[in-house]
Design an enzyme around this catalytic site. Structure first.
Site, PDB file in Angstrom:
ATOM      1  N   ALA A 191     -53.923 -41.496 -24.479  1.00 32.37           N
ATOM      2  CA  ALA A 191     -52.884 -42.368 -25.300  1.00 32.37           C
ATOM      3  C   ALA A 191     -51.786 -41.425 -25.512  1.00 32.37           C
ATOM      4  O   ALA A 191     -51.935 -40.380 -25.835  1.00 32.37           O
ATOM      5  CB  ALA A 191     -53.410 -43.138 -26.406  1.00 32.37           C
ATOM      6  N   GLU A 222     -61.375 -42.628 -21.563  1.00 26.82           N
ATOM      7  CA  GLU A 222     -61.957 -44.025 -21.908  1.00 26.82           C
ATOM      8  C   GLU A 222     -61.583 -44.687 -20.559  1.00 26.82           C
ATOM      9  O   GLU A 222     -62.526 -45.793 -20.208  1.00 26.82           O
ATOM     10  CB  GLU A 222     -61.335 -44.538 -23.011  1.00 26.82           C
ATOM     11  CG  GLU A 222     -61.777 -43.810 -24.415  1.00 26.82           C
ATOM     12  CD  GLU A 222     -61.176 -43.927 -25.557  1.00 26.82           C
ATOM     13  OE1 GLU A 222     -59.923 -43.615 -25.611  1.00 26.82           O
ATOM     14  OE2 GLU A 222     -61.429 -44.392 -26.630  1.00 26.82           O
ATOM     15  N   GLU A 277     -59.566 -36.662 -29.587  1.00 25.45           N
ATOM     16  CA  GLU A 277     -58.928 -37.663 -30.908  1.00 25.45           C
ATOM     17  C   GLU A 277     -59.175 -36.970 -32.203  1.00 25.45           C
ATOM     18  O   GLU A 277     -58.143 -36.830 -32.971  1.00 25.45           O
ATOM     19  CB  GLU A 277     -59.460 -39.046 -30.993  1.00 25.45           C
ATOM     20  CG  GLU A 277     -58.977 -39.923 -29.813  1.00 25.45           C
ATOM     21  CD  GLU A 277     -59.917 -39.668 -28.577  1.00 25.45           C
ATOM     22  OE1 GLU A 277     -60.736 -38.947 -28.241  1.00 25.45           O
ATOM     23  OE2 GLU A 277     -59.668 -40.717 -27.531  1.00 25.45           O
ATOM     24  N   GLY A 307     -57.756 -41.550 -24.161  1.00 26.27           N
ATOM     25  CA  GLY A 307     -57.495 -42.669 -23.624  1.00 26.27           C
ATOM     26  C   GLY A 307     -57.652 -42.586 -22.003  1.00 26.27           C
ATOM     27  O   GLY A 307     -57.936 -43.620 -21.439  1.00 26.27           O
TER      28      GLY A 307
HETATM   29  N1  DAK Z   1     -49.293 -37.986 -25.032  1.00 25.55           N
HETATM   30  C1  DAK Z   1     -48.106 -37.715 -24.815  1.00 25.55           C
HETATM   31  N2  DAK Z   1     -47.368 -36.796 -24.111  1.00 25.55           N
HETATM   32  C2  DAK Z   1     -48.593 -36.061 -23.779  1.00 25.55           C
HETATM   33  C3  DAK Z   1     -49.636 -36.263 -23.759  1.00 25.55           C
HETATM   34  C4  DAK Z   1     -50.229 -37.277 -24.526  1.00 25.55           C
HETATM   35  N3  DAK Z   1     -51.606 -37.595 -24.644  1.00 25.55           N
HETATM   36  N4  DAK Z   1     -50.401 -35.158 -23.084  1.00 25.55           N
HETATM   37  C5  DAK Z   1     -49.401 -34.385 -22.406  1.00 25.55           C
HETATM   38  N5  DAK Z   1     -48.151 -34.816 -22.771  1.00 25.55           N
HETATM   39  C6  DAK Z   1     -46.891 -34.357 -22.643  1.00 25.55           C
HETATM   40  C7  DAK Z   1     -46.672 -33.220 -23.333  1.00 25.55           C
HETATM   41  O1  DAK Z   1     -45.960 -33.136 -24.589  1.00 25.55           O
HETATM   42  C8  DAK Z   1     -45.594 -32.400 -22.446  1.00 25.55           C
HETATM   43  O2  DAK Z   1     -44.328 -32.848 -22.705  1.00 25.55           O
HETATM   44  P1  DAK Z   1     -42.908 -32.065 -22.679  1.00 25.55           P
HETATM   45  O3  DAK Z   1     -43.195 -31.165 -23.922  1.00 25.55           O
HETATM   46  O4  DAK Z   1     -42.970 -31.532 -21.504  1.00 25.55           O
HETATM   47  O5  DAK Z   1     -41.849 -33.311 -22.945  1.00 25.55           O
HETATM   48  C9  DAK Z   1     -46.131 -32.760 -21.025  1.00 25.55           C
HETATM   49  O6  DAK Z   1     -46.943 -33.787 -21.133  1.00 25.55           O
HETATM   50  C10 DAK Z   1     -46.912 -31.531 -20.398  1.00 25.55           C
HETATM   51  O7  DAK Z   1     -48.003 -31.376 -21.456  1.00 25.55           O
HETATM   52  P2  DAK Z   1     -48.026 -29.723 -21.744  1.00 25.55           P
HETATM   53  O8  DAK Z   1     -47.137 -28.930 -21.824  1.00 25.55           O
HETATM   54  O9  DAK Z   1     -48.918 -29.980 -23.179  1.00 25.55           O
HETATM   55  O10 DAK Z   1     -49.172 -29.237 -20.631  1.00 25.55           O
HETATM   56  P3  DAK Z   1     -50.287 -27.955 -20.662  1.00 25.55           P
HETATM   57  O11 DAK Z   1     -50.619 -27.714 -19.272  1.00 25.55           O
HETATM   58  O12 DAK Z   1     -49.792 -26.993 -21.534  1.00 25.55           O
HETATM   59  O13 DAK Z   1     -51.533 -28.754 -21.303  1.00 25.55           O
HETATM   60  C11 DAK Z   1     -53.164 -30.464 -22.048  1.00 25.55           C
HETATM   61  C12 DAK Z   1     -52.373 -29.665 -20.760  1.00 25.55           C
HETATM   62  C13 DAK Z   1     -53.624 -31.680 -21.275  1.00 25.55           C
HETATM   63  C14 DAK Z   1     -54.336 -29.577 -22.331  1.00 25.55           C
HETATM   64  C15 DAK Z   1     -52.123 -30.769 -23.150  1.00 25.55           C
HETATM   65  O14 DAK Z   1     -51.090 -31.564 -22.643  1.00 25.55           O
HETATM   66  C16 DAK Z   1     -52.790 -31.595 -24.189  1.00 25.55           C
HETATM   67  O15 DAK Z   1     -53.492 -31.151 -24.973  1.00 25.55           O
HETATM   68  N6  DAK Z   1     -52.506 -32.847 -24.466  1.00 25.55           N
HETATM   69  C17 DAK Z   1     -52.954 -33.897 -25.126  1.00 25.55           C
HETATM   70  C18 DAK Z   1     -54.315 -34.323 -24.803  1.00 25.55           C
HETATM   71  C19 DAK Z   1     -54.823 -35.399 -25.842  1.00 25.55           C
HETATM   72  O16 DAK Z   1     -55.227 -34.928 -27.235  1.00 25.55           O
HETATM   73  N7  DAK Z   1     -55.022 -36.648 -25.487  1.00 25.55           N
HETATM   74  C20 DAK Z   1     -55.946 -37.480 -26.377  1.00 25.55           C
HETATM   75  C21 DAK Z   1     -54.799 -38.331 -26.956  1.00 25.55           C
HETATM   76  S1  DAK Z   1     -55.113 -39.513 -28.369  1.00 25.55           S
HETATM   77  C22 DAK Z   1     -56.128 -45.781 -30.962  1.00 25.55           C
HETATM   78  C23 DAK Z   1     -55.769 -46.170 -29.667  1.00 25.55           C
HETATM   79  C24 DAK Z   1     -56.015 -45.163 -28.693  1.00 25.55           C
HETATM   80  C25 DAK Z   1     -56.708 -43.954 -28.838  1.00 25.55           C
HETATM   81  C26 DAK Z   1     -57.126 -43.776 -30.295  1.00 25.55           C
HETATM   82  C27 DAK Z   1     -56.885 -44.778 -31.211  1.00 25.55           C
HETATM   83  N8  DAK Z   1     -56.036 -46.758 -31.894  1.00 25.55           N
HETATM   84  C28 DAK Z   1     -54.716 -47.281 -31.990  1.00 25.55           C
HETATM   85  C29 DAK Z   1     -56.796 -46.881 -33.051  1.00 25.55           C
HETATM   86  C30 DAK Z   1     -56.740 -42.950 -28.064  1.00 25.55           C
HETATM   87  C31 DAK Z   1     -56.058 -41.612 -28.359  1.00 25.55           C
HETATM   88  C32 DAK Z   1     -55.934 -40.535 -27.522  1.00 25.55           C
HETATM   89  O17 DAK Z   1     -56.154 -40.842 -26.289  1.00 25.55           O
END
Ligand code: DAK
Length: 260
Positions: A66, A114, A134, A111
């Site tokens: 997400a 998921e 998360e 997400g």
């Molecule tokens: N959201 C927004 N932007 C994201 C993103 C994300 N999940 N993942 C990557 N990006 C963006 C980065 O910010 C970056 O943007 P700029 O800085 O270029 O503007 C661009 O994509 C490239 O990412 P990186 O520069 O970080 O690329 P790397 O190769 O260095 O790293 C990575 C890749 C996948 C390891 C890293 O980007 C990363 O850790 N991303 C986050 C992964 C993550 O934590 N995903 C889970 C998100 S939380 C809920 C509803 C839904 C959910 C929970 C609760 N409720 C409302 C209760 C679900 C939650 C999630 O999914």
């Protein structure tokens, strides 16, 4: 509704849906989810589509979760609505009457993992990385991860993945049953297509009933699920396809199913 982030193409009865928001590694914000909802509803209403493949654009990411930037300043009410929207979209994918294959071409995190869990079958590129990170952000999975992951890989492994928030590689995902197969990245879409073709050569009504039996049966006790299976099995005998399939076997020919 004009679509910016979700692409759909249909070839030989197989639809391929591509999430394309590469600037954010295909992360799901409200717009992407709304577009997904519309496309899934259209597919549900289209009798010509016999299978669906879901993938992410580019070679780096399936869906990296997400959208964290969009979630950062959400009020609790906005967070709840966002979560409900995701749940509705993923439930709609799960309830599609056709088989759905996730072709995981890179990061499938939060997400994104998921989304893959809501599909019937998951094929991963060897470069894919999966996880539920998360808790590293101070939240828990919000699009069904705590429920679907535990049902697919079991409580112990799901707890490890969700509590640690660590990513796993495609080989480990295969070992724990999170994905069905691991293939070279350049073969991913070809393998997903081949599997979809193999599946849709089977009786369409039987496929629909088999999916309903597996999916709905998992919400029931074993006894209720088996009873439900008996009913669907019996219903197969009201179809022409049952006759076509068995007659073709006995005459050593390939069945040509009608879907009725
Ligand atoms: N959201 C927004 N932007 C994201 C993103 C994300 N999940 N993942 C990557 N990006 C963006 C980065 O910010 C970056 O943007 P700029 O800085 O270029 O503007 C661009 O994509 C490239 O990412 P990186 O520069 O970080 O690329 P790397 O190769 O260095 O790293 C990575 C890749 C996948 C390891 C890293 O980007 C990363 O850790 N991303 C986050 C992964 C993550 O934590 N995903 C889970 C998100 S939380 C809920 C509803 C839904 C959910 C929970 C609760 N409720 C409302 C209760 C679900 C939650 C999630 O999914």
């Amino acid at each position: 509704m004009a679509r910016n982030y979700v692409e759909l193409k249909v070839e030989e009865s197989i639809a391929t849906l591509t999430i394309n928001r590469q600037e954010a590694l295909n992360a799901l914000n409200r717009t992407v989810l709304e577009e997904l909802k519309e496309v899934i509803n259209n597919i549900a209403a289209d009798d010509q589509v016999k299978a669906l493949i879901i993938t992410g654009a580019g070679s780096k990411s399936f869906v990296a979760g997400a959208d964290i930037a969009a979630m950062k300043d959400m009020t609790p009410l906005e967070a709840k609505e966002f979560s409900f929207l995701g749940h509705r979209v993923f439930a709609a994918i799960e309830k599609l009457p056709i088989p759905v294959i996730a072709a995981i071409n890179g990061f499938a995190l939060g997400g994104g993992c998921e989304l893959a869990l809501a599909c019937d079958i998951r094929i991963a590129a060897s470069t894919a990385r999966l996880g539920q990170p998360e808790v590293k952000l101070g939240i828990i999975p919000g699009f069904g991860g705590t429920q679907r992951l535990a049902r697919i890989v079991g409580k112990g492994i799901a707890s490890e993945l969700i509590f640690s928030g660590e990513m796993i590689d495609a080989e480990r995902a295969l070992a724990i049953g999170l994905v069905n197969a691991v293939v070279p990245p350049e073969k991913l879409m070809e393998e997903a297509q081949k599997l979809a073709q193999k599946i849709i050569a089977n009786g369409p009504v039987a496929l629909r009933y088999a999916k309903a039996a597996i999916h709905n049966g998992l919400q029931m006790t074993l006894e209720q699920g088996c009873q439900y299976e008996v009913e669907l099995f019996t219903d197969c005998f009201t179809t022409e396809d049952q006759d076509i399939g068995m007659a073709a076997f006995l005459s050593k020919q390939k069945p040509v199913f009608k879907g009725v």
